[in-house]
Design an enzyme around this catalytic site. Structure first.
Site, PDB file in Angstrom:
ATOM      1  N   LYS A   1      -6.944  -3.459   0.912  1.00 20.61           N
ATOM      2  CA  LYS A   1      -6.715  -3.947  -0.459  1.00 20.61           C
ATOM      3  C   LYS A   1      -5.580  -4.976  -0.483  1.00 20.61           C
ATOM      4  CE  LYS A   1      -5.841   0.170  -2.103  1.00 20.61           C
ATOM      5  NZ  LYS A   1      -6.013   0.939  -0.863  1.00 20.61           N
TER       6      LYS A   1
ATOM      7  N   ARG B   1      -3.475  11.438   1.705  1.00 23.99           N
ATOM      8  CA  ARG B   1      -3.765  10.310   0.812  1.00 23.99           C
ATOM      9  C   ARG B   1      -5.270  10.108   0.665  1.00 23.99           C
ATOM     10  NH1 ARG B   1      -0.432   6.058   3.944  1.00 23.99           N
ATOM     11  NH2 ARG B   1      -1.518   4.522   2.676  1.00 23.99           N
TER      12      ARG B   1
ATOM     13  N   ARG C   1      -5.380   4.431 -10.677  1.00 21.66           N
ATOM     14  CA  ARG C   1      -5.675   5.262  -9.518  1.00 21.66           C
ATOM     15  C   ARG C   1      -6.223   6.624  -9.917  1.00 21.66           C
ATOM     16  NH1 ARG C   1      -2.651   3.136  -5.084  1.00 21.66           N
ATOM     17  NH2 ARG C   1      -2.762   4.470  -3.282  1.00 21.66           N
TER      18      ARG C   1
ATOM     19  N   ARG D   1       5.359   2.102   7.739  1.00 19.98           N
ATOM     20  CA  ARG D   1       5.639   2.829   6.498  1.00 19.98           C
ATOM     21  C   ARG D   1       5.796   4.326   6.751  1.00 19.98           C
ATOM     22  NH1 ARG D   1       1.239   0.500   2.257  1.00 19.98           N
ATOM     23  NH2 ARG D   1       1.083   2.726   1.799  1.00 19.98           N
TER      24      ARG D   1
ATOM     25  N   ARG E   1      -0.796  -0.380  11.467  1.00 18.53           N
ATOM     26  CA  ARG E   1      -0.225  -1.315  10.477  1.00 18.53           C
ATOM     27  C   ARG E   1       1.288  -1.466  10.663  1.00 18.53           C
ATOM     28  NH1 ARG E   1      -1.409  -0.437   4.376  1.00 18.53           N
ATOM     29  NH2 ARG E   1      -0.842   1.701   4.879  1.00 18.53           N
TER      30      ARG E   1
HETATM   31  P1  AP5 Z   1      -3.934  -3.087   4.079  1.00 19.98           P
HETATM   32  O1  AP5 Z   1      -4.383  -4.372   3.522  1.00 19.98           O
HETATM   33  O2  AP5 Z   1      -2.462  -2.826   4.186  1.00 19.98           O
HETATM   34  O3  AP5 Z   1      -4.687  -1.848   3.370  1.00 19.98           O
HETATM   35  P2  AP5 Z   1      -4.534  -1.220   1.921  1.00 19.98           P
HETATM   36  O4  AP5 Z   1      -5.896  -0.884   1.431  1.00 19.98           O
HETATM   37  O5  AP5 Z   1      -3.658  -2.075   1.063  1.00 19.98           O
HETATM   38  O6  AP5 Z   1      -3.814   0.132   2.327  1.00 19.98           O
HETATM   39  P3  AP5 Z   1      -2.624   0.955   1.692  1.00 19.98           P
HETATM   40  O7  AP5 Z   1      -2.325   2.055   2.667  1.00 19.98           O
HETATM   41  O8  AP5 Z   1      -1.462   0.062   1.332  1.00 19.98           O
HETATM   42  O9  AP5 Z   1      -3.253   1.534   0.431  1.00 19.98           O
HETATM   43  P4  AP5 Z   1      -2.760   2.702  -0.393  1.00 19.98           P
HETATM   44  O10 AP5 Z   1      -3.613   2.586  -1.583  1.00 19.98           O
HETATM   45  O11 AP5 Z   1      -2.769   4.011   0.296  1.00 19.98           O
HETATM   46  O12 AP5 Z   1      -1.203   2.378  -0.574  1.00 19.98           O
HETATM   47  P5  AP5 Z   1      -0.313   1.888  -1.790  1.00 19.98           P
HETATM   48  O13 AP5 Z   1       0.787   1.104  -1.266  1.00 19.98           O
HETATM   49  O14 AP5 Z   1      -1.160   1.346  -2.887  1.00 19.98           O
HETATM   50  O15 AP5 Z   1      -4.609  -2.962   5.542  1.00 19.98           O
HETATM   51  C1  AP5 Z   1      -4.348  -1.846   6.389  1.00 19.98           C
HETATM   52  C2  AP5 Z   1      -4.223  -2.352   7.856  1.00 19.98           C
HETATM   53  O16 AP5 Z   1      -5.519  -2.831   8.273  1.00 19.98           O
HETATM   54  C3  AP5 Z   1      -3.252  -3.521   8.050  1.00 19.98           C
HETATM   55  O17 AP5 Z   1      -2.569  -3.356   9.259  1.00 19.98           O
HETATM   56  C4  AP5 Z   1      -4.167  -4.764   8.091  1.00 19.98           C
HETATM   57  O18 AP5 Z   1      -3.619  -5.784   8.909  1.00 19.98           O
HETATM   58  C5  AP5 Z   1      -5.449  -4.189   8.701  1.00 19.98           C
HETATM   59  N1  AP5 Z   1      -6.666  -4.853   8.187  1.00 19.98           N
HETATM   60  C6  AP5 Z   1      -6.917  -5.240   6.904  1.00 19.98           C
HETATM   61  N2  AP5 Z   1      -8.156  -5.790   6.814  1.00 19.98           N
HETATM   62  C7  AP5 Z   1      -8.696  -5.726   8.068  1.00 19.98           C
HETATM   63  C8  AP5 Z   1      -9.946  -6.127   8.622  1.00 19.98           C
HETATM   64  N3  AP5 Z   1     -10.896  -6.699   7.872  1.00 19.98           N
HETATM   65  N4  AP5 Z   1     -10.140  -5.906   9.954  1.00 19.98           N
HETATM   66  C9  AP5 Z   1      -9.189  -5.337  10.707  1.00 19.98           C
HETATM   67  N5  AP5 Z   1      -7.973  -4.926  10.234  1.00 19.98           N
HETATM   68  C10 AP5 Z   1      -7.732  -5.132   8.936  1.00 19.98           C
HETATM   69  O19 AP5 Z   1       0.209   3.295  -2.344  1.00 19.98           O
HETATM   70  C11 AP5 Z   1       1.133   4.067  -1.587  1.00 19.98           C
HETATM   71  C12 AP5 Z   1       1.581   5.266  -2.409  1.00 19.98           C
HETATM   72  O20 AP5 Z   1       2.231   4.819  -3.607  1.00 19.98           O
HETATM   73  C13 AP5 Z   1       0.474   6.223  -2.898  1.00 19.98           C
HETATM   74  O21 AP5 Z   1       0.103   7.169  -1.912  1.00 19.98           O
HETATM   75  C14 AP5 Z   1       1.156   6.847  -4.130  1.00 19.98           C
HETATM   76  O22 AP5 Z   1       2.075   7.856  -3.732  1.00 19.98           O
HETATM   77  C15 AP5 Z   1       1.951   5.673  -4.705  1.00 19.98           C
HETATM   78  N6  AP5 Z   1       1.167   4.925  -5.714  1.00 19.98           N
HETATM   79  C16 AP5 Z   1       0.767   3.633  -5.634  1.00 19.98           C
HETATM   80  N7  AP5 Z   1       0.064   3.286  -6.728  1.00 19.98           N
HETATM   81  C17 AP5 Z   1       0.024   4.388  -7.515  1.00 19.98           C
HETATM   82  C18 AP5 Z   1      -0.586   4.678  -8.774  1.00 19.98           C
HETATM   83  N8  AP5 Z   1      -1.302   3.764  -9.451  1.00 19.98           N
HETATM   84  N9  AP5 Z   1      -0.424   5.929  -9.285  1.00 19.98           N
HETATM   85  C19 AP5 Z   1       0.301   6.858  -8.642  1.00 19.98           C
HETATM   86  N10 AP5 Z   1       0.868   6.669  -7.442  1.00 19.98           N
HETATM   87  C20 AP5 Z   1       0.741   5.429  -6.876  1.00 19.98           C
END
Ligand code: AP5
Ligand code: ZN
Length: 221
Positions: A13, A172, A88, A161, A127
């Site tokens: 994402k 997660r 979410r 992270r 990552r």
């Molecule tokens: P990346 O692009 O970083 O993936 P992502 O989908 O953004 O993954 P996240 O782990 O950041 O998502 P998340 O939803 O768990 O975390 P968030 O920060 O929102 O890609 C991942 C890896 O793959 C990278 O190394 C990249 O280089 C590689 N990659 C990408 N595309 C590729 C491809 N095509 N081929 C090969 N490799 C590739 O949330 C974290 C925490 O915050 C949550 O657990 C929660 O506690 C809190 N939080 C956030 N938002 C909320 C909300 N709305 N409500 C409540 N809690 C929240």
């Protein structure tokens, strides 16, 4: 355009959001990045969020919704935004609907990124994220930085992270299935959801995403 990106942790994402936001000229709003910025500034919100994030659970809705609304009301989001990681769960989706109604604006699309569990676990394990505010994202195998531990874009330090341990990632993923996946149905019922596979090279996924958004724009007219 006003777009929501949905997908399991590690689906890509953040990677796609930066590219799509650039192409569509809208700000990329990531609640995960906003929480991490609060953690590094050691704010009260950051302290509360860190406990939930390290446990792999969601930060309470009240805090998340207030933070997301505040960000969406900034002047740069006036003509559109790309939301990454918000809403979410269904109550956050309802809160977003309420905000949109109050401002008399509409979402254009909800883009779902699909990836099998084995792939997202590999992506998260490798990552590395830049400590700068832009949080540039790398992968030890799929997108290695030219110099180990250093961001190619801004020279910032790369780190792993705290919530990227295998145990927290499994939690997660479970939270994603029980709490986040239902919003795809919520948006399907409103004719807004489009889903694509996030497998394959990053450029290819971006191309697929832009095509899906274009198709959705055509359907929405
Ligand atoms: P990346 O692009 O970083 O993936 P992502 O989908 O953004 O993954 P996240 O782990 O950041 O998502 P998340 O939803 O768990 O975390 P968030 O920060 O929102 O890609 C991942 C890896 O793959 C990278 O190394 C990249 O280089 C590689 N990659 C990408 N595309 C590729 C491809 N095509 N081929 C090969 N490799 C590739 O949330 C974290 C925490 O915050 C949550 O657990 C929660 O506690 C809190 N939080 C956030 N938002 C909320 C909300 N709305 N409500 C409540 N809690 C929240
Ligand atoms: Zn950087």
């Amino acid at each position: 355009m006003r777009i929501v990106l949905v997908g399991p942790p590690g689906a890509g994402k953040g990677t796609q959001a930066i590219r799509l936001a650039g192409k569509l000229s809208v700000p990329h709003i990531s609640t995960g990045d906003l929480f991490r910025a609060n953690i590094s500034r050691r704010t009260e919100l950051g302290k509360l969020a860190k406990v939930c994030m390290d446990a792999g659970t969601l930060v309470p809705d009240e805090l998340t919704i207030a933070m997301a609304k505040d960000r969406m009301r900034q002047p740069d989001a006036e003509n559109g935004f790309l939301l990454d990681g918000f809403p979410r769960n269904v109550s956050q989706a309802e809160a977003l609907d309420e905000l949109l109604r109050a401002e008399a604006i509409k979402l254009d699309a909800v883009l779902g990124l699909e990836a099998p569990e084995g792939e997202v676990i590999k992506r998260i394990a490798g990552r590395r994220v830049c400590r700068s505010r832009s949080a540039h994202v790398f992968h030890v195998a799929y997108r290695p930085p030219k110099k180990q531990g250093v961001c190619d874009v801004c020279g910032g330090e790369l780190y792993q992270r705290d919530d990227d341990s295998e145990e927290t990632v499994r939690k997660r993923l479970a939270v994603y299935h029980t709490q986040t996946e239902p919003i795809i149905e919520y948006y399907k019922a409103r004719g807004l959801a489009v889903t694509i596979s996030s497998l394959g090279p990053v450029d290819e996924v971006t191309r697929r995403a832009l095509e899906a958004l274009k198709r959705r724009e055509g359907d929405g007219r």
